[in-house]
Design a protein around this motif. Structure first.
Motif, PDB file in Angstrom:
ATOM      1  N   ALA A 186      16.106 -47.506 117.235  1.00 33.50           N
ATOM      2  CA  ALA A 186      17.105 -48.556 117.440  1.00 33.50           C
ATOM      3  C   ALA A 186      18.125 -48.459 116.309  1.00 33.50           C
ATOM      4  O   ALA A 186      17.785 -48.654 115.138  1.00 33.50           O
ATOM      5  N   LEU A 187      19.358 -48.107 116.678  1.00 29.17           N
ATOM      6  CA  LEU A 187      20.393 -47.902 115.651  1.00 29.17           C
ATOM      7  C   LEU A 187      21.562 -48.852 115.870  1.00 29.17           C
ATOM      8  O   LEU A 187      22.025 -49.039 116.993  1.00 29.17           O
ATOM      9  N   ASP A 188      22.043 -49.410 114.765  1.00 23.71           N
ATOM     10  CA  ASP A 188      23.244 -50.245 114.831  1.00 23.71           C
ATOM     11  C   ASP A 188      23.890 -50.242 113.445  1.00 23.71           C
ATOM     12  O   ASP A 188      23.203 -50.154 112.429  1.00 23.71           O
ATOM     13  N   VAL A 189      25.213 -50.357 113.430  1.00 21.65           N
ATOM     14  CA  VAL A 189      25.942 -50.332 112.161  1.00 21.65           C
ATOM     15  C   VAL A 189      25.851 -51.690 111.444  1.00 21.65           C
ATOM     16  O   VAL A 189      26.118 -51.795 110.258  1.00 21.65           O
ATOM     17  N   TYR A 190      25.449 -52.728 112.194  1.00 25.12           N
ATOM     18  CA  TYR A 190      25.495 -54.098 111.675  1.00 25.12           C
ATOM     19  C   TYR A 190      24.122 -54.457 111.104  1.00 25.12           C
ATOM     20  O   TYR A 190      23.140 -54.593 111.844  1.00 25.12           O
ATOM     21  N   GLU A 191      24.080 -54.599 109.790  1.00 18.61           N
ATOM     22  CA  GLU A 191      22.804 -54.793 109.103  1.00 18.61           C
ATOM     23  C   GLU A 191      22.038 -56.028 109.601  1.00 18.61           C
ATOM     24  O   GLU A 191      20.818 -55.986 109.762  1.00 18.61           O
ATOM     25  N   GLU A 192      22.785 -57.088 109.886  1.00 18.71           N
ATOM     26  CA  GLU A 192      22.115 -58.319 110.359  1.00 18.71           C
ATOM     27  C   GLU A 192      21.364 -58.087 111.672  1.00 18.71           C
ATOM     28  O   GLU A 192      20.304 -58.669 111.902  1.00 18.71           O
ATOM     29  N   SER A 193      21.955 -57.263 112.551  1.00 19.55           N
ATOM     30  CA  SER A 193      21.277 -56.959 113.826  1.00 19.55           C
ATOM     31  C   SER A 193      19.993 -56.181 113.558  1.00 19.55           C
ATOM     32  O   SER A 193      18.951 -56.476 114.155  1.00 19.55           O
ATOM     33  N   ILE A 194      20.077 -55.197 112.686  1.00 23.30           N
ATOM     34  CA  ILE A 194      18.882 -54.387 112.394  1.00 23.30           C
ATOM     35  C   ILE A 194      17.807 -55.252 111.737  1.00 23.30           C
ATOM     36  O   ILE A 194      16.615 -55.115 112.050  1.00 23.30           O
ATOM     37  N   ASP A 195      18.214 -56.184 110.895  1.00 25.93           N
ATOM     38  CA  ASP A 195      17.235 -57.107 110.294  1.00 25.93           C
ATOM     39  C   ASP A 195      16.531 -57.922 111.380  1.00 25.93           C
ATOM     40  O   ASP A 195      15.327 -58.147 111.315  1.00 25.93           O
ATOM     41  N   LYS A 196      17.321 -58.348 112.397  1.00 25.79           N
ATOM     42  CA  LYS A 196      16.721 -59.118 113.512  1.00 25.79           C
ATOM     43  C   LYS A 196      15.717 -58.260 114.286  1.00 25.79           C
ATOM     44  O   LYS A 196      14.659 -58.730 114.688  1.00 25.79           O
ATOM     45  N   VAL A 197      16.086 -56.996 114.522  1.00 24.20           N
ATOM     46  CA  VAL A 197      15.173 -56.099 115.242  1.00 24.20           C
ATOM     47  C   VAL A 197      13.894 -55.931 114.415  1.00 24.20           C
ATOM     48  O   VAL A 197      12.771 -56.069 114.935  1.00 24.20           O
ATOM     49  N   LYS A 198      14.062 -55.692 113.115  1.00 26.09           N
ATOM     50  CA  LYS A 198      12.880 -55.471 112.257  1.00 26.09           C
ATOM     51  C   LYS A 198      11.973 -56.701 112.242  1.00 26.09           C
ATOM     52  O   LYS A 198      10.758 -56.570 112.231  1.00 26.09           O
ATOM     53  N   LYS A 199      12.582 -57.885 112.266  1.00 26.30           N
ATOM     54  CA  LYS A 199      11.776 -59.114 112.243  1.00 26.30           C
ATOM     55  C   LYS A 199      10.945 -59.231 113.527  1.00 26.30           C
ATOM     56  O   LYS A 199       9.752 -59.529 113.485  1.00 26.30           O
ATOM     57  N   GLN A 200      11.595 -58.941 114.671  1.00 28.26           N
ATOM     58  CA  GLN A 200      10.854 -59.000 115.944  1.00 28.26           C
ATOM     59  C   GLN A 200       9.732 -57.973 115.965  1.00 28.26           C
ATOM     60  O   GLN A 200       8.638 -58.253 116.445  1.00 28.26           O
ATOM     61  N   VAL A 201      10.033 -56.781 115.450  1.00 27.74           N
ATOM     62  CA  VAL A 201       9.041 -55.700 115.414  1.00 27.74           C
ATOM     63  C   VAL A 201       7.823 -56.167 114.615  1.00 27.74           C
ATOM     64  O   VAL A 201       6.672 -56.001 115.046  1.00 27.74           O
ATOM     65  N   GLN A 202       8.105 -56.804 113.480  1.00 27.48           N
ATOM     66  CA  GLN A 202       7.025 -57.296 112.620  1.00 27.48           C
ATOM     67  C   GLN A 202       6.259 -58.443 113.302  1.00 27.48           C
ATOM     68  O   GLN A 202       5.035 -58.403 113.397  1.00 27.48           O
ATOM     69  N   ASP A 203       7.018 -59.416 113.822  1.00 26.43           N
ATOM     70  CA  ASP A 203       6.386 -60.592 114.443  1.00 26.43           C
ATOM     71  C   ASP A 203       5.516 -60.200 115.635  1.00 26.43           C
ATOM     72  O   ASP A 203       4.475 -60.800 115.879  1.00 26.43           O
ATOM     73  N   LYS A 204       5.968 -59.208 116.414  1.00 24.91           N
ATOM     74  CA  LYS A 204       5.230 -58.826 117.620  1.00 24.91           C
ATOM     75  C   LYS A 204       4.201 -57.723 117.338  1.00 24.91           C
ATOM     76  O   LYS A 204       3.528 -57.264 118.265  1.00 24.91           O
TER      77      LYS A 204
END
Ligand SMILES: C[S@@+](CC[C@H](N)C(=O)[O-])C[C@H]1O[C@@H](n2cnc3c(N)ncnc32)[C@H](O)[C@@H]1O
Length: 192
Positions: free
Chosen positions: A61-79
């Motif tokens: 999952a790639l995106d230039v916007y750090e906040e989006s990647i942080d959101k993805v990482k949080k979901q990955v961790q939570d799930k």
């Protein structure tokens, strides 16, 4: 927002109007595949892809916007997801992926921005480098109609624009289909 960022739509998600399952079904994604979500936003397509490819597969999952990647990482961790690698990456630069390493790639609601900014060449050369021979690449775009959702009409691109971009970079179009009231998808296969 600077002019350069004017059509980039950081942080916007199509989750409420575009089904990730419908998009991924059109790509034929399957167990064990390596998947690329290029310009993933909040990663909702990546999350569904991760359950399709399973533990033998992998999702980038790639995106230039750090906040989006942080959101993805949080979901990955939570799930407790173990097969998604989310990274900040600019699609107009060299991608942090090996040559011929991706079975299926999706770029949803991003390409019109590269067309507007004249960055298609940089982006598509990298997409071509990382997709495997005979691998699948699908572009999803907002229909070129006036609608409250999505980018301004002037920057929207038509299915024939998308098909010609794909053809120009060595992808043969497989299907052009409606995937939501607002979106269409063009799937393609990488040819030599
Ligand atoms: C409209 S959003 C779409 C997000 C997601 N694909 C979806 O359909 O919900 C466009 C995304 O492209 C990302 N993006 C724009 N320019 C980019 C670039 N040069 N490199 C990587 N990501 C980019 C934005 O940060 C944003 O998350």
């Amino acid at each position: 927002m600077s002019d350069k960022q004017g059509h980039k739509h950081h942080g916007k998600s199509s989750k409420d109007v575009l089904s990730a399952e419908t998009v991924l079904e059109k790509t034929g994604l399957k167990v064990g595949d390596t998947f690329l979500d290029a310009g993933c936003g909040d990663g909702y397509i990546s999350i569904v892809a991760s359950s399709i490819v399973g533990k033998e597969g992998k999702v980038h999952a790639l995106d230039v916007y750090e906040e989006s990647i942080d959101k993805v990482k949080k979901q990955v961790q939570d799930k407790g997801i173990t097969n998604i690698e989310a990274k900040v990456a600019d699609l107009t630069q060299k991608l942090p992926l090996k040559d011929n390493s991706i079975d299926v790639g999706v770029m949803a609601n991003v390409m019109h921005g590269f067309v507007a900014e004249d960055e298609v060449e940089e982006v598509m050369n990298e997409i071509r480098r990382v997709i495997k021979p005979e691998g699948i690449f699908a572009l999803v775009e907002f229909k070129k109609i006036e609608s409250v959702r999505g980018p301004p009409f002037e920057v929207r691109i038509s299915p024939s624009d998308v098909e010609s971009i794909l053809n120009q970079y060595g992808f043969e179009v497989l299907e052009t289909a409606d995937v939501s009231p607002y979106h269409y998808l063009v799937s393609s296969i990488k040819k030599d």
